[in-house]
Design a protein around this motif. Structure first.
Motif, PDB file in Angstrom:
ATOM      1  N   ILE A  23       0.843  -1.205   0.000  1.00 28.86           N
ATOM      2  CA  ILE A  23       0.000   0.000   0.000  1.00 28.86           C
ATOM      3  C   ILE A  23       0.874   1.250   0.000  1.00 28.86           C
ATOM      4  O   ILE A  23       0.632   2.192  -0.757  1.00 28.86           O
ATOM      5  N   LYS A  24       1.903   1.253   0.810  1.00 29.24           N
ATOM      6  CA  LYS A  24       2.825   2.395   0.840  1.00 29.24           C
ATOM      7  C   LYS A  24       3.539   2.553  -0.501  1.00 29.24           C
ATOM      8  O   LYS A  24       3.715   3.672  -0.996  1.00 29.24           O
ATOM      9  N   ALA A  25       3.950   1.433  -1.082  1.00 23.22           N
ATOM     10  CA  ALA A  25       4.660   1.480  -2.367  1.00 23.22           C
ATOM     11  C   ALA A  25       3.753   2.025  -3.461  1.00 23.22           C
ATOM     12  O   ALA A  25       4.191   2.803  -4.319  1.00 23.22           O
ATOM     13  N   ALA A  26       2.494   1.630  -3.452  1.00 24.03           N
ATOM     14  CA  ALA A  26       1.550   2.128  -4.451  1.00 24.03           C
ATOM     15  C   ALA A  26       1.426   3.648  -4.370  1.00 24.03           C
ATOM     16  O   ALA A  26       1.475   4.348  -5.385  1.00 24.03           O
ATOM     17  N   ALA A  27       1.304   4.153  -3.157  1.00 23.49           N
ATOM     18  CA  ALA A  27       1.203   5.602  -2.978  1.00 23.49           C
ATOM     19  C   ALA A  27       2.489   6.292  -3.423  1.00 23.49           C
ATOM     20  O   ALA A  27       2.454   7.323  -4.108  1.00 23.49           O
ATOM     21  N   HIS A  28       3.621   5.710  -3.066  1.00 24.04           N
ATOM     22  CA  HIS A  28       4.917   6.290  -3.408  1.00 24.04           C
ATOM     23  C   HIS A  28       5.123   6.392  -4.914  1.00 24.04           C
ATOM     24  O   HIS A  28       5.720   7.354  -5.412  1.00 24.04           O
ATOM     25  N   HIS A  29       4.605   5.426  -5.652  1.00 21.38           N
ATOM     26  CA  HIS A  29       4.821   5.391  -7.101  1.00 21.38           C
ATOM     27  C   HIS A  29       3.706   6.064  -7.901  1.00 21.38           C
ATOM     28  O   HIS A  29       3.669   5.942  -9.122  1.00 21.38           O
ATOM     29  N   GLY A  30       2.829   6.772  -7.227  1.00 23.18           N
ATOM     30  CA  GLY A  30       1.876   7.615  -7.933  1.00 23.18           C
ATOM     31  C   GLY A  30       0.468   7.087  -8.084  1.00 23.18           C
ATOM     32  O   GLY A  30      -0.374   7.743  -8.712  1.00 23.18           O
ATOM     33  N   PHE A  31       0.183   5.930  -7.527  1.00 19.66           N
ATOM     34  CA  PHE A  31      -1.198   5.438  -7.562  1.00 19.66           C
ATOM     35  C   PHE A  31      -2.032   6.201  -6.534  1.00 19.66           C
ATOM     36  O   PHE A  31      -1.567   6.479  -5.429  1.00 19.66           O
ATOM     37  N   GLY A  32      -3.268   6.481  -6.906  1.00 22.23           N
ATOM     38  CA  GLY A  32      -4.140   7.193  -5.973  1.00 22.23           C
ATOM     39  C   GLY A  32      -4.969   6.281  -5.107  1.00 22.23           C
ATOM     40  O   GLY A  32      -5.630   6.727  -4.168  1.00 22.23           O
ATOM     41  N   ALA A  33      -4.957   4.984  -5.426  1.00 23.80           N
ATOM     42  CA  ALA A  33      -5.785   4.024  -4.706  1.00 23.80           C
ATOM     43  C   ALA A  33      -5.183   2.633  -4.820  1.00 23.80           C
ATOM     44  O   ALA A  33      -4.291   2.382  -5.630  1.00 23.80           O
ATOM     45  N   VAL A  34      -5.710   1.732  -4.006  1.00 27.15           N
ATOM     46  CA  VAL A  34      -5.360   0.319  -4.080  1.00 27.15           C
ATOM     47  C   VAL A  34      -6.649  -0.500  -4.099  1.00 27.15           C
ATOM     48  O   VAL A  34      -7.729  -0.002  -3.783  1.00 27.15           O
ATOM     49  N   ILE A  56      -3.925   7.213   0.845  1.00 21.23           N
ATOM     50  CA  ILE A  56      -4.460   6.537  -0.332  1.00 21.23           C
ATOM     51  C   ILE A  56      -5.825   5.959   0.017  1.00 21.23           C
ATOM     52  O   ILE A  56      -6.134   5.759   1.197  1.00 21.23           O
ATOM     53  N   VAL A  57      -6.646   5.683  -0.990  1.00 19.73           N
ATOM     54  CA  VAL A  57      -7.965   5.105  -0.733  1.00 19.73           C
ATOM     55  C   VAL A  57      -8.026   3.682  -1.285  1.00 19.73           C
ATOM     56  O   VAL A  57      -7.170   3.259  -2.063  1.00 19.73           O
ATOM     57  N   TYR A  58      -9.068   2.976  -0.880  1.00 17.79           N
ATOM     58  CA  TYR A  58      -9.299   1.603  -1.321  1.00 17.79           C
ATOM     59  C   TYR A  58     -10.529   1.639  -2.224  1.00 17.79           C
ATOM     60  O   TYR A  58     -11.599   2.059  -1.803  1.00 17.79           O
ATOM     61  N   THR A  59     -10.378   1.206  -3.482  1.00 16.94           N
ATOM     62  CA  THR A  59     -11.485   1.372  -4.419  1.00 16.94           C
ATOM     63  C   THR A  59     -12.563   0.305  -4.288  1.00 16.94           C
ATOM     64  O   THR A  59     -13.757   0.621  -4.219  1.00 16.94           O
ATOM     65  N   GLN A  60     -12.173  -0.969  -4.308  1.00 16.34           N
ATOM     66  CA  GLN A  60     -13.179  -2.036  -4.266  1.00 16.34           C
ATOM     67  C   GLN A  60     -12.552  -3.341  -3.810  1.00 16.34           C
ATOM     68  O   GLN A  60     -11.356  -3.557  -3.953  1.00 16.34           O
ATOM     69  N   PHE A  61     -13.378  -4.203  -3.238  1.00 13.86           N
ATOM     70  CA  PHE A  61     -12.950  -5.559  -2.904  1.00 13.86           C
ATOM     71  C   PHE A  61     -14.153  -6.478  -3.066  1.00 13.86           C
ATOM     72  O   PHE A  61     -15.261  -6.041  -3.398  1.00 13.86           O
ATOM     73  N   GLY A  62     -13.947  -7.768  -2.850  1.00 16.86           N
ATOM     74  CA  GLY A  62     -15.015  -8.736  -3.049  1.00 16.86           C
ATOM     75  C   GLY A  62     -15.600  -9.256  -1.752  1.00 16.86           C
ATOM     76  O   GLY A  62     -14.973  -9.193  -0.697  1.00 16.86           O
ATOM     77  N   LEU A  63     -16.808  -9.780  -1.838  1.00 13.31           N
ATOM     78  CA  LEU A  63     -17.345 -10.559  -0.736  1.00 13.31           C
ATOM     79  C   LEU A  63     -16.537 -11.847  -0.628  1.00 13.31           C
ATOM     80  O   LEU A  63     -15.820 -12.229  -1.553  1.00 13.31           O
ATOM     81  N   HIS A  64     -16.650 -12.529   0.506  1.00 10.99           N
ATOM     82  CA  HIS A  64     -15.992 -13.827   0.635  1.00 10.99           C
ATOM     83  C   HIS A  64     -16.377 -14.695  -0.560  1.00 10.99           C
ATOM     84  O   HIS A  64     -17.552 -14.802  -0.915  1.00 10.99           O
ATOM     85  N   ALA A  65     -15.382 -15.301  -1.186  1.00 10.90           N
ATOM     86  CA  ALA A  65     -15.603 -15.994  -2.456  1.00 10.90           C
ATOM     87  C   ALA A  65     -15.344 -17.488  -2.390  1.00 10.90           C
ATOM     88  O   ALA A  65     -15.154 -18.137  -3.407  1.00 10.90           O
ATOM     89  N   GLY A  66     -15.337 -18.062  -1.189  1.00  7.47           N
ATOM     90  CA  GLY A  66     -15.100 -19.492  -1.057  1.00  7.47           C
ATOM     91  C   GLY A  66     -13.633 -19.811  -0.847  1.00  7.47           C
ATOM     92  O   GLY A  66     -12.834 -18.952  -0.476  1.00  7.47           O
ATOM     93  N   ASP A  67     -13.276 -21.037  -1.112  1.00 10.05           N
ATOM     94  CA  ASP A  67     -11.923 -21.531  -0.881  1.00 10.05           C
ATOM     95  C   ASP A  67     -11.094 -21.390  -2.164  1.00 10.05           C
ATOM     96  O   ASP A  67     -11.241 -22.184  -3.100  1.00 10.05           O
ATOM     97  N   ALA A  68     -10.218 -20.413  -2.202  1.00  7.99           N
ATOM     98  CA  ALA A  68      -9.400 -20.168  -3.388  1.00  7.99           C
ATOM     99  C   ALA A  68      -8.498 -21.353  -3.714  1.00  7.99           C
ATOM    100  O   ALA A  68      -8.225 -21.637  -4.883  1.00  7.99           O
ATOM    101  N   GLN A  69      -8.039 -22.085  -2.698  1.00 10.94           N
ATOM    102  CA  GLN A  69      -7.152 -23.230  -2.928  1.00 10.94           C
ATOM    103  C   GLN A  69      -7.874 -24.368  -3.647  1.00 10.94           C
ATOM    104  O   GLN A  69      -7.241 -25.217  -4.263  1.00 10.94           O
TER     105      GLN A  69
END
Length: 258
Positions: A23-34, A56-69
């Protein structure tokens, strides 16, 4: 690619670092959000503090999506998991509220075509409507994303047409599209035509070049032209950078300054 706001998908970018440092790296390199589809391993208050410290802000994420593995990419289509889905809505909306997110992605699920029935579609629409209804009172938008068969085999929603149909069928105005440039091209569709066709429903956009899904400008897609089409379609939102860096993330960020 100037003139747009960029959101770093920290599930793909800066992955040599712990999440807080991404998150810090994203802000440092010019991204406005993660963004990241599954932030839940971090307590919401801690995530909110990381965002505040990085400016920085957080744009979007998902609901729990089950077992990724196990290859799960959502549970919304499965009637036998309806209660699990509904619990995930409350958890996700609480998290969104705590970190200031106004868009939450509902992943449909993975199921081979031969095993699908009308019950899966009906369950999906019912769950989308439930999520939309719960989100509406909190000012949160629900996102639907189409995913190409090459990248996510047997994903239930493969095209923007299908996503738009699902969104309209819920009857809720706060269900919109997460439009992915890479998935669209991978499906063999004309990205410019699809943007224009679904302009009124596109709320968030993901970008990656094609065919390797690397950084913009590294392969075959004309991102200047895509930017112009998005602008002409009235899109004023974030461009989520969901690409696989060809090397180290930092080495491939030259396109961001153009």
């Amino acid at each position: 690619m100037s003139g747009f706001k960029y959101s770093a998908h920290v599930g793909y970018l800066f992955t040599d670092k712990p999440l807080s440092e991404r998150i810090k790296a994203a802000a440092h390199h010019g991204f406005g959000a993660v963004e990241h589809p599954a932030p839940y391993s971090v307590e919401a208050q801690e995530m909110a503090q990381w965002l505040k410290e990085a400016g920085i802000v957080y744009t979007q994420f998902g609901l729990h999506a089950g077992d990724a593995q196990r290859g799960e990419k959502g549970i919304a289509i499965f009637p036998e998991r309806r209660e699990e889905f509904r619990r995930s809505v409350g958890v996700g909306l609480d998290y969104a509220e705590a970190i200031g997110v106004s868009m939450v992605h509902v992943m449909a699920g993975v199921l081979p075509s031969a095993r699908r029935s009308r019950h899966h579609w009906d369950c999906y629409l019912e769950n989308l409507a439930y999520a939309a209804r719960e989100a509406e009172s909190r000012g949160v938008m629900i996102l639907i994303e189409a995913m190409s068969a090459g990248a996510v085999p047997n994903y239930f929603i493969e095209t923007a047409d299908q996503a738009a149909d699902a969104a309209a069928s819920t009857g809720y105005a706060n269900v919109k599209l997460l439009f992915d440039v890479f998935h669209t091209v991978s499906t063999g569709l004309d990205v410019h035509e699809q943007i224009r066709k679904h302009a009124s429903q596109i709320l968030h956009v993901h970008i990656a070049d094609y065919p390797g899904r690397h950084e913009p400008g590294s392969e075959t897609l004309d991102f200047d032209a895509i930017r112009e089409t998005l602008t002409g379609a009235g899109y004023r939102g974030w461009l989520g950078c969901e690409y696989i860096p060809a090397g180290q993330t930092e080495e491939g960020l030259g396109w961001l300054k153009v």
